[in-house]
Design an enzyme around this catalytic site. Sequence first.
Site, mmCIF file in Angstrom:
data_model
loop_
_atom_site.group_PDB
_atom_site.id
_atom_site.type_symbol
_atom_site.label_atom_id
_atom_site.label_comp_id
_atom_site.label_asym_id
_atom_site.label_seq_id
_atom_site.Cartn_x
_atom_site.Cartn_y
_atom_site.Cartn_z
ATOM 1 N N PHE A 67 -53.364 -52.197 -69.407
ATOM 2 C CA PHE A 67 -52.790 -50.880 -69.131
ATOM 3 C C PHE A 67 -51.781 -50.984 -67.992
ATOM 4 C CE2 PHE A 67 -52.610 -47.054 -66.588
ATOM 5 C CZ PHE A 67 -52.355 -46.089 -67.546
ATOM 6 N N ASN A 71 -43.637 -44.790 -62.658
ATOM 7 C CA ASN A 71 -42.678 -43.692 -62.769
ATOM 8 C C ASN A 71 -41.498 -43.942 -61.853
ATOM 9 O OD1 ASN A 71 -44.589 -41.955 -64.318
ATOM 10 N ND2 ASN A 71 -45.715 -42.003 -62.397
ATOM 11 N N HIS A 78 -35.388 -32.117 -48.567
ATOM 12 C CA HIS A 78 -35.989 -30.932 -47.965
ATOM 13 C C HIS A 78 -36.664 -30.035 -48.994
ATOM 14 C CE1 HIS A 78 -34.316 -31.918 -44.044
ATOM 15 N NE2 HIS A 78 -33.315 -32.401 -44.743
ATOM 16 N N HIS A 82 -42.560 -31.601 -45.952
ATOM 17 C CA HIS A 82 -41.529 -32.583 -45.613
ATOM 18 C C HIS A 82 -41.168 -32.576 -44.134
ATOM 19 C CE1 HIS A 82 -38.899 -29.072 -45.940
ATOM 20 N NE2 HIS A 82 -38.010 -29.740 -45.236
ATOM 21 N N ASP A 84 -38.225 -32.642 -41.195
ATOM 22 C CA ASP A 84 -36.843 -32.419 -40.785
ATOM 23 C C ASP A 84 -36.563 -33.399 -39.658
ATOM 24 O OD1 ASP A 84 -36.518 -30.303 -42.516
ATOM 25 O OD2 ASP A 84 -35.967 -28.849 -40.960
ATOM 26 N N HIS A 88 -30.876 -33.478 -38.936
ATOM 27 C CA HIS A 88 -30.689 -32.405 -39.922
ATOM 28 C C HIS A 88 -29.805 -31.285 -39.357
ATOM 29 C CE1 HIS A 88 -31.550 -30.053 -43.421
ATOM 30 N NE2 HIS A 88 -32.522 -29.329 -42.927
HETATM 31 ZN ZN LIG Z 1 -36.277 -29.263 -44.023
#
Ligand SMILES: [Zn+2]
Length: 266
Positions: A67, A71, A78, A82, A84, A88
Amino acid sequence: MSSRILILPVLLLWFPAPGAAQELDLAHYRLVDLTHAFNARTIYWPTSPSGFRLEQLHHGATADGYFYSANALCTPEHGGTHLDAPIHFGEGRLTAEQIPLQQLIAPAVVIDVSEKTARDPDYRLSRGDVQEFESRYGQIESGAIVLLRTGWSRYWPDRKTYLGDDTAGDASRLHFPSYGEAAARLLVQERKVAALGVDTASIDYGQSADFAVHRVAAEQNVPGFENLTELGALPERGALIIALPMKIEGGSGGPLRAIALVPAHR
Ligand SMILES: [Zn+2]
């Protein structure tokens, strides 16, 4: 002569005094996942050109009889839970891979404004809120990670309730709570905290047009953690946060796995 002087401090570093050893026994902690899973419903900023995409490369038996699953993923930086990075909103500031680990692994203070946000979805943490917190729980130490609990994670992943509006391409009609600028200045400039986290989509509230909190934080190289969850499972003080983003070189942010270690009751 000089070698004797040098050896002693070196030995002290290698062999800490009895009782001073830092041993992390996870049996004494409750582990809390502060991260939303990434999937097709993951919420991104309304102006984001795309969301989270997972393309199946293979899933099933191979010609050789075993098997195999793999992916390919594609995501704007963003969205979802998540980071920053300071760059940013701060030219010349730290990019994702440059943020010192000390700012990503640190003790947390959790400021709960969920009662106020329940009455006002545009609520912003005030300087007075921070001072009230400190009068009850003590002054926030430099290097602490501040987590603002608004209660908004309960709306995830319903985009319309979570962001206050679900018009694609239009970020002007958003309504959700977050930090206010004066509170951010107090935390970032005076308290010198390590990072600002929140359980909404942004460290600026939904109606912000100037992203003042982002800019105050970026100026001091303070990262943001956005779209956190499970903040209600944390005490006001005592949790240790481990918030490790994907190490994207030159990144302005990126997917974040954030967890908390909460001392278990003995
Ligand atoms: Zn952000």
